[in-house]
Design an enzyme around this catalytic site. Structure first.
Site, PDB file in Angstrom:
ATOM      1  N   THR A  61       0.873  -1.181   0.000  1.00 40.27           N
ATOM      2  CA  THR A  61       0.000   0.000   0.000  1.00 40.27           C
ATOM      3  C   THR A  61       0.904   1.222   0.000  1.00 40.27           C
ATOM      4  O   THR A  61       2.017   1.182   0.519  1.00 40.27           O
ATOM      5  CB  THR A  61      -0.912   0.030   1.233  1.00 40.27           C
ATOM      6  OG1 THR A  61      -0.082   0.070   2.386  1.00 40.27           O
ATOM      7  CG2 THR A  61      -1.808  -1.181   1.290  1.00 40.27           C
ATOM      8  N   GLU A  76      -6.095  -3.977   0.378  1.00 39.98           N
ATOM      9  CA  GLU A  76      -6.303  -5.057   1.354  1.00 39.98           C
ATOM     10  C   GLU A  76      -7.516  -5.917   1.018  1.00 39.98           C
ATOM     11  O   GLU A  76      -7.760  -6.939   1.656  1.00 39.98           O
ATOM     12  CB  GLU A  76      -6.486  -4.463   2.761  1.00 39.98           C
ATOM     13  CG  GLU A  76      -5.217  -3.918   3.396  1.00 39.98           C
ATOM     14  CD  GLU A  76      -4.921  -2.459   3.020  1.00 39.98           C
ATOM     15  OE1 GLU A  76      -5.452  -1.986   1.985  1.00 39.98           O
ATOM     16  OE2 GLU A  76      -4.165  -1.806   3.752  1.00 39.98           O
ATOM     17  N   LYS A 136     -13.929  17.917  11.487  1.00 42.25           N
ATOM     18  CA  LYS A 136     -14.762  17.914  12.699  1.00 42.25           C
ATOM     19  C   LYS A 136     -15.066  19.352  13.084  1.00 42.25           C
ATOM     20  O   LYS A 136     -14.210  20.067  13.574  1.00 42.25           O
ATOM     21  CB  LYS A 136     -14.047  17.172  13.826  1.00 42.25           C
ATOM     22  CG  LYS A 136     -13.867  15.711  13.481  1.00 42.25           C
ATOM     23  CD  LYS A 136     -13.161  14.927  14.562  1.00 42.25           C
ATOM     24  CE  LYS A 136     -12.939  13.508  14.073  1.00 42.25           C
ATOM     25  NZ  LYS A 136     -11.559  13.177  13.793  1.00 42.25           N
ATOM     26  N   TRP A 149     -19.422  15.961  11.998  1.00 39.30           N
ATOM     27  CA  TRP A 149     -18.511  15.640  10.900  1.00 39.30           C
ATOM     28  C   TRP A 149     -18.988  16.257   9.596  1.00 39.30           C
ATOM     29  O   TRP A 149     -20.168  16.164   9.251  1.00 39.30           O
ATOM     30  CB  TRP A 149     -18.417  14.126  10.707  1.00 39.30           C
ATOM     31  CG  TRP A 149     -17.654  13.431  11.786  1.00 39.30           C
ATOM     32  CD1 TRP A 149     -17.093  14.003  12.892  1.00 39.30           C
ATOM     33  CD2 TRP A 149     -17.379  12.030  11.872  1.00 39.30           C
ATOM     34  NE1 TRP A 149     -16.490  13.049  13.655  1.00 39.30           N
ATOM     35  CE2 TRP A 149     -16.641  11.827  13.064  1.00 39.30           C
ATOM     36  CE3 TRP A 149     -17.670  10.937  11.067  1.00 39.30           C
ATOM     37  CZ2 TRP A 149     -16.199  10.571  13.461  1.00 39.30           C
ATOM     38  CZ3 TRP A 149     -17.234   9.688  11.465  1.00 39.30           C
ATOM     39  CH2 TRP A 149     -16.503   9.505  12.648  1.00 39.30           C
TER      40      TRP A 149
HETATM   41  P1  AMP Z   1      -5.810   1.715  -2.357  1.00 40.41           P
HETATM   42  O1  AMP Z   1      -5.619   0.614  -1.382  1.00 40.41           O
HETATM   43  O2  AMP Z   1      -4.564   2.500  -2.613  1.00 40.41           O
HETATM   44  O3  AMP Z   1      -6.449   1.238  -3.608  1.00 40.41           O
HETATM   45  O4  AMP Z   1      -6.787   2.773  -1.726  1.00 40.41           O
HETATM   46  C1  AMP Z   1      -8.020   2.379  -1.183  1.00 40.41           C
HETATM   47  C2  AMP Z   1      -8.767   3.593  -0.725  1.00 40.41           C
HETATM   48  O5  AMP Z   1      -9.148   4.407  -1.832  1.00 40.41           O
HETATM   49  C3  AMP Z   1     -10.067   3.279  -0.031  1.00 40.41           C
HETATM   50  O6  AMP Z   1      -9.889   2.895   1.313  1.00 40.41           O
HETATM   51  C4  AMP Z   1     -10.825   4.578  -0.183  1.00 40.41           C
HETATM   52  O7  AMP Z   1     -10.421   5.533   0.770  1.00 40.41           O
HETATM   53  C5  AMP Z   1     -10.376   5.061  -1.548  1.00 40.41           C
HETATM   54  N1  AMP Z   1     -11.385   4.674  -2.544  1.00 40.41           N
HETATM   55  C6  AMP Z   1     -11.388   3.625  -3.365  1.00 40.41           C
HETATM   56  N2  AMP Z   1     -12.475   3.631  -4.163  1.00 40.41           N
HETATM   57  C7  AMP Z   1     -13.198   4.720  -3.823  1.00 40.41           C
HETATM   58  C8  AMP Z   1     -14.438   5.284  -4.257  1.00 40.41           C
HETATM   59  N3  AMP Z   1     -15.144   4.748  -5.235  1.00 40.41           N
HETATM   60  N4  AMP Z   1     -14.864   6.408  -3.640  1.00 40.41           N
HETATM   61  C9  AMP Z   1     -14.149   6.981  -2.648  1.00 40.41           C
HETATM   62  N5  AMP Z   1     -12.978   6.500  -2.205  1.00 40.41           N
HETATM   63  C10 AMP Z   1     -12.499   5.384  -2.768  1.00 40.41           C
END
Ligand code: AMP
Length: 545
Positions: A186, A332, A440, A445
């Protein structure tokens, strides 16, 4: 307990490959590489080369469980590596080359990669890593002899030479389905990157699930173009799902956000389904608009990785007859967790209500259980307004990070996504924030994502981010930071007026800052942490000395 009498066959990525070779052997994979702008072959040819590659890996001395790194784009050679590495029992470690060099160095060492397969474009980057490569036994350039880059030291091997030397016969081992198949770190905007280690079982189950009709709805007759990188969460699983159903696969190489190339690939290869993050679609739409072009074959687009602005859904629908589906997931989670398809109930809603509902990230797929909880871990209602921490569990959700053997789950076995969301009575989830980005204000929120989405729908705004900044009375208040659209002159009062009637009055940002560009993470998302640092000394007008 009475046992069932079904065959005990492990769920292996190998079986996707063997099935595709046997049943979809003539379907095509088209790829763009530095040495061939339109490489074209069949699944049959791809998997014959995969066996040559497996022999080459064995000749390099790879043992089961060894990590093999790739620094590569979406192309046919990367596709071959996905299968040859995992199906021989090794681990395909895809590296995001957009990470900082120090992070790349960290993860190569952390993963203890034995061999690196590198696109010619990244050879200089790897050459600069020096001592980090002490444990690497071989480095291979993903090209043919004629295109070996001058920057490569003499010990670099050539991919096409390696394959040419090997036989196309290889007996794939029958692995335990829990065998690790791939590794993806990540991006780690906080702390060091963390390795997510997928298994054959988790990958096969995820591949089945994404093909379902209310998920990607993949068919043999589809022509699919993943515009999400194969170096980041396996291009959302498409390189496994496409051969599983026998769909034609178009792999666009490095220029994934280049409107001209995308339009050319879509029209000449007859792509009907493409997947990518919002910025890719904004780039394509801008290109199509500017050149008065259409994409007649494209009928479905999947948007995820970041919240999908309403304008993408509206414009694709109204101007290009393309249906847009919003999805959510994370590394994940292999990564797909939710998908927004209409249901029997929502399809009967008036158009306006359904249009707003499409912005939700969607419903869980079978295999992903989700819930929202409060700070004490108590489950919250699915009423469409109550927000809480989003937690998930399922067979393709990580339970621990690589070489950090302690569980990453809550005491009762859930994975906390770090996202904040509400879920409506129909089961459609809406991400309102990352937990660390939520604003906040006076104990309540405010959703930074909702404010950003509203801002980017303004015609003068190219990109927007909203961060919470300290406020003496309210604790925090939202600050809108915008990049103006090309040639546009944005005004503070105009932007703030734009929010009237679109969000609750007390959500409206207190101020607007105009910048030339926003900081982005290695996965192309806005880097809010860097932005907060950039505006560390910022004071709202009303509270300035
Ligand atoms: P990654 O592991 O780098 O793919 O990032 C995952 C994160 O991207 C998620 O936990 C979200 O915070 C964000 N994310 C993924 N898809 C979306 C979506 N459709 N809308 C908003 N946030 C998203």
């Amino acid at each position: 307990m009475l046992q069932g009498l079904m065959m005990d066959q492990p769920l292996l990525i190998t079986s996707i490959m063997q099935f595709a070779e046997r049943h979809h052997g003539n379907r095509e994979i088209v790829a763009v590489t530095a040495d061939n702008p339109r490489h074209r072959y069949t699944y049959r040819a791809a998997f014959a080369r995969t066996r040559r590659l497996a022999n080459a890996l064995a000749a390099l001395g790879l043992q089961p469980g060894d990590r093999v790194a790739t620094l590569a784009w979406n192309d046919h050679r990367h596709f071959e590596l996905y299968y040859a590495i995992s199906c021989s029992g090794a681990v395909c470690h895809t590296i995001n080359q957009r990470l900082f060099p120090a992070q790349i160095e960290f993860i190569i060492r952390h993963a203890a990669d034995r061999v690196l397969f590198v696109d010619p474009m990244f050879v200089p980057l790897v050459e600069r890593l020096g001592p980090a490569l002490a444990g690497v036994a071989a480095r291979v350039v993903l090209t043919d002899r004629a295109h070996m880059p001058a920057a490569a030291a003499p010990d670099w091997l050539c991919y096409e030479d390696l394959l040419a030397e090997q036989s196309a016969d290889f007996a794939w081992p029958t692995l335990d389905e829990q065998t690790a198949s791939a590794l993806c770190y990540t991006s780690g905007t906080t702390g060091e990157p963390k390795g997510v280690l997928f298994s054959h079982r988790s990958t096969v189950l995820h591949s089945y699930a994404v093909c379902l009709p209310d998920v990607m709805a993949l068919h043999e007759s589809d022509c699919i173009m993943p515009l999400v990188p194969m170096f980041h969460v396996n291009a959302w699983g498409v390189p496994y799902a496409a051969p599983l159903v026998g769909a034609k696969l178009v792999l666009p190489g490095p220029a994934m956000a280049d409107g001209a190339q995308l339009h050319d690939l879509i029209t000449t290869e007859k792509v009907n389904y493409a997947l990518g993050v919002p910025t890719i679609w904004l780039a394509l739409l801008a290109y199509l608009d500017a050149h008065g072009l259409q994409v007649p074959t494209l009928d479905r687009v999947c948007v995820g990785g970041a919240a999908c602005p309403a304008s993408i859904i509206e414009r694709f629908g109204a101007d290009y007859d393309v249906e847009v589906f919003h999805a959510w997931g994370m590394t994940e989670m292999s990564p797909v967790g939710t998908f927004n398809h209409g249901t029997a109930a929502t399809d009967s809603w008036p158009a306006e209500r359904r249009a707003a509902h499409r912005l939700r990230q969607g419903r869980s797929l079978f295999g992903v259980d989700m819930r929202i909880v409060d700070a004490a871990g108590a489950e919250l209602p699915w009423d469409g307004t109550t927000v809480g921490a989003l937690q998930v569990r399922g067979p393709w959700v990580a339970r621990a990070y690589y070489r950090a053997p302690q569980s990453c789950l809550t005491a009762d076995g859930w994975f906390d996504t770090g996202d904040v969301a509400n879920i409506d009575p129909q089961g459609f989830m809406l991400i309102t924030d990352r937990s660390k980005d939520v604003i906040k204000s006076g104990g309540e929120w405010i959703s930074s994502i909702a404010l950003e989405n509203t801002a980017v729908n303004h015609p003068d705004v190219a990109e927007a981010a909203v961060i919470g900044r300290a406020h003496p009375k309210w604790d925090e208040r939202p600050l809108l930071v915008v990049v103006p659209a090309a040639g546009a002159d944005v005004s503070r009062s105009d932007l703030l007026d734009w929010y009237q009637g679109k969000v609750a009055k007390w959500w409206i940002p207190d101020d607007v800052a105009v910048v030339d560009e926003l900081p982005h993470t290695a996965t192309g998302k806005i880097d809010k942490k860097a932005l907060r640092e950039q505006f560390a000394d910022y004071r709202f007008p009303a509270v300035r000395d």
